[in-house]
Scaffold this active site. Structure first.
Site, PDB file in Angstrom:
ATOM      1  CG  HIS A 164       3.976  -2.596   4.899  1.00  0.00           C
ATOM      2  ND1 HIS A 164       5.127  -3.074   4.310  1.00  0.00           N
ATOM      3  CD2 HIS A 164       4.401  -1.754   5.875  1.00  0.00           C
ATOM      4  CE1 HIS A 164       6.188  -2.562   4.907  1.00  0.00           C
ATOM      5  NE2 HIS A 164       5.774  -1.745   5.862  1.00  0.00           N
ATOM      6  CD  GLU A 165       2.036   0.617   7.816  1.00  0.00           C
ATOM      7  OE1 GLU A 165       2.475   0.401   8.961  1.00  0.00           O
ATOM      8  OE2 GLU A 165       2.750   1.075   6.888  1.00  0.00           O
TER       9      GLU A 165
ATOM     10  CG  HIS B 122       4.891  -2.742  10.751  1.00  0.00           C
ATOM     11  ND1 HIS B 122       6.162  -3.149  11.063  1.00  0.00           N
ATOM     12  CD2 HIS B 122       5.008  -2.045   9.589  1.00  0.00           C
ATOM     13  CE1 HIS B 122       7.019  -2.724  10.128  1.00  0.00           C
ATOM     14  NE2 HIS B 122       6.342  -2.056   9.218  1.00  0.00           N
TER      15      HIS B 122
ATOM     16  CD  GLU C 140       9.932  -2.521   6.843  1.00  0.00           C
ATOM     17  OE1 GLU C 140       9.525  -1.966   7.889  1.00  0.00           O
ATOM     18  OE2 GLU C 140       9.501  -2.222   5.713  1.00  0.00           O
TER      19      GLU C 140
END
Lengths: 500, 500
Positions: free
Chosen positions: A264-265, A268, A294
């Site tokens: 997830h990170e 980003h 997101e």
């Protein structure tokens, strides 16, 4: 005019450097700082933020921006200088509209509310924080009213993070999506639940850490311009286009925790690392709208990281790292475990399908509060009622209910939750567009190759930073405004196969 | 008046916070930052330093200090407010005397010189950097001349870091010390050299790391208000009295490297952590003179950390960590190995006895250059000549000679090297005074207890921060001005026993 533009750039670089310093202080605070340093660090951070705010609202900056307006007329709207001046002017105007007195008062109120929330959550009692939350609602309305001319009172709050989006656009999207999701969740939960015990064995921290780093690197995260540390709540932070860092959280008895927080990170971080270096030290050197940001964390986490193709490549490698735990676990069992859907109480632990139902509950409730249709005193009941109708579960106490998220208790009511679901919606819209251009992407992923996908996202989204607004990026990259169709299609296809 | 004092404190806190932010950026750069971030970080650091300098030389600050002068008359010279105003005024006046244009030019010159030095050292050719060093000498003289009225041209440079000390004080101390040391080194090197091969085995990094942390903690380093990281060059940095961090460097084939760098930095850190919390966010929240700071790193590193008593406690523990490497090594063999004295070329690798000979060579040469008695063109020859006479060794090339230290090539000529030897001199003077009050200290150290020593140092030195000058601290703590006698006594007693 060139001289004025240089002055503007110097001034913006100074603001950017102060914000970067604050970001480093904050990252250190969350990832590495010794506990005794808390008070000093709070003071230092407040000073950095105050100085940045002073520079960002300085009359000289306004004067420079005014002087540069004529320049805009002679240039193409796609010119970098136009984008720079447009974004800088937007930031200046938004910041300048808020009286410093309001900021100071609200900031103090927020700190008190956050502390009260922590206490209320521990005691599972919404009443402890209710009076403060009523004030938060007042402040949120006041804040919106600094930007008059809105159609819906939440619009100025939404516009802060998701420029150009409004309740009028979002509400119908969410209404359709809610209908589709409740139907899908109903169908899925009517089937037998998969066994996910294979993910809940003991997985030593050091091995999880190394595996996560390898995955992040292979997805395209550039460790020459980033690093991963540990923190209680995973996050991504950018100190410059060349220094984008992520954190993760490892639980030895839950394999998905670190793995998917790292992916997830990484999503980003790929975005922030992919911004055109020309935007370094300008306000454009960050991802555009929060929803688009997101969309990238969720695209990499879910559409890629929870896909069959992804694990065709990575599962044998994971089995090599954890032969005792996973050596005898069949691929299908593992893949089904990763994608288990269940009705649950906690948003942050929710699976891909139910997650947006949690988010949309918050969104609807905050709109109702801002509109004056729901009193804070009735929030707890409204929350529990919506969980019953939308998710079929009832919070046994406020800690597992209305007190579970810190958002309303550490900022405004409104302006933030929409991003999570917008991100999910856009993740599928972008992915479908990438596949339309490069149908070989899934096959490549199954071979551990992510360059084509990464390249398409970089070209169509990442490189622009804030040069283009989120809505413009969606339109240009996918040929359409935001639409839920690709997302619903994606979920249906994936989960019909998983839960036949 | 109280209002003016509050304004002063706010203004000083802002400067302190900007400097702390710069310190965090710099610590991160040296310990953790990904390499690709170098350019952005250099810019961010420059911005923080520029903003701190702007605030530190702002006319408003000068006005506040002027307004507060009458307050000083009514108060005891030992009053905290007097100390705060005195130190703030000193910093303001020193900073305000240097034209910004000079700072910018010199800073740019320094960067170029440092780069040229790195190249020159790699090519072992002093001539590459000589023309730039000639300019550095000019700049150093110009800098001194911003503070007219000195007795010796090096005095203003020395006063920056070692307030109140002058060439007239230091030169005779060093002359006596040089005589004593050359005699002592002669006597020692006439004896057979101990075998230090036990220190040059393979010592795994993780075990060295853990052992070092245990030692630091036992010495009194508060990890609730600090942490250790790794960096190519060990250092201590303070972001606040409650956040003092150290770094170390581990070599798996050399046990002394990490061990003594950790103890050395712990000495600096105990000082910074021991400052009275009342000085938080003021310019007094740091160690006073550089020499006093160095006295603490050297006291803990050498007088404690290389002592027989220290190892009576720690050697069995070290043997437990490294049973294969040290299990069969006799205590006396280990203790002699740690204290091996030899004539050598490199200052930073030198033992406790020869170390100051290296430093005093630099000090004498920089004075000669500043006085105009030694041309930069002749520096290389003068350096080699002094190594022949003082240490009995001749550098085979410039890399092992005049180019070995970065100091002259990254700052001024003059003002820094005296601190190292002053620190050694004072380390023994402080230690002797502590023993006079608490003769049980060595026995306690042999039992792994450091509280009495730490407590005495905190009471007599650490707590004051910059409230008292270095010379005042020495006088009050030891009852005498700086004197070499305790240091010479310490060395003679220790090394006569080691080399009978």
């Amino acid at each position: 005019m060139n001289h004025t533009l240089t002055e503007l750039k110097n001034s913006l670089a100074e603001i950017s450097d102060l914000k970067a310093a604050a970001a480093v202080l904050s990252w250190d605070q969350m990832a590495l700082m010794p506990p005794g340093a808390a008070a000093a660090r709070a003071r230092q951070l407040a000073t950095m933020e105050r100085l940045a705010h002073e520079k960002a609202t300085a009359p000289e900056l306004g004067r420079l921006l005014d002087e540069l307006q004529p320049l805009l007329e002679g240039l193409s709207p796609d010119s970098p200088d136009v984008a720079l001046i447009r974004v800088a002017a937007r930031d200046f105007e938004r910041a300048a509209k808020i009286p410093p007195k309001f900021t100071a008062e609200f900031s103090e109120h927020t700190s008190r509310t956050y502390e009260a929330w922590a206490k209320a959550r521990a005691q599972k009692d919404f009443q402890i924080v209710r009076p403060l939350l009523e004030k938060t609602l007042d402040y949120s309305r006041q804040l919106a009213n600094f930007y008059p001319g809105y159609q819906h009172i939440a619009d100025p709050l939404i516009d802060e993070l998701d420029e150009g989006l409004t309740v009028a656009v979002i509400r119908p999207l969410f209404a359709q999506l809610r209908e589709e999701l409740t139907r899908l969740v109903g169908a899925i939960t009517a089937r037998p639940a998969p066994d996910d015990s294979c993910l809940k064995q003991h997985f030593p921290e050091a091995d999880q850490w190394r595996f996560g780093l390898n995955v992040a690197e292979r997805l395209g995260y550039d460790f020459n311009r980033g690093r991963q540390d540990k923190s209680p709540h995973p996050f991504t932070t950018s100190f410059s286009i060349d220094d984008v860092r992520i954190t993760t959280r490892i639980k030895e008895n839950r394999l998905s925790e670190a793995l998917f927080s790292t992916i997830h990170e990484t999503g980003h971080a790929l975005y922030e690392q992919g911004i055109d270096p020309r935007w370094e030290a300008t306000p454009l050197a960050s991802g555009t709208a929060m929803g688009v940001h997101e969309s990238q964390s969720r695209l990499w986490e879910n559409l890629v990281g929870r896909s069959r193709h992804f694990w065709q490549y990575f599962y044998p490698k994971l089995q090599e790292v954890f032969p005792q735990q996973l050596g005898q676990v069949d691929f299908e069992v593992f893949y089904h475990a990763l994608n288990k859907v269940e009705r649950s109480l906690i948003r942050t632990d929710a699976d891909e399908v139910t997650y947006n139902l949690h988010v949309m509950i918050r969104f609807d409730l905050e709109l109702a509060m801002l509109e004056g249709k729901l009193a804070v005193a009735d929030l707890r009941e409204a929350w529990n009622e919506r969980y019953r109708t939308d998710l079929g579960v009832t919070p046994p106490d406020d800690g597992l209910g209305v007190l579970q998220d810190m958002h309303w208790y550490s900022g405004t009511i409104g302006g933030y939750f929409q991003s999570y679901t917008l991100g999910n919606i856009m993740s599928a819209q972008f992915y479908e567009a990438a596949l339309a251009h490069h149908p070989q992407i899934p096959t490549e992923i199954a071979a551990g190759r992510f360059e084509t996908l990464h390249g398409w996202l970089k070209t169509n989204i990442y490189q622009y930073g804030r040069q283009l607004s989120g809505t413009t990026i969606v339109q240009r990259a996918t040929g359409k405004p935001i639409t839920i169709e690709p997302y619903v299609r994606y979920l249906k296809n994936k989960y019909r196969e998983l839960y036949p």
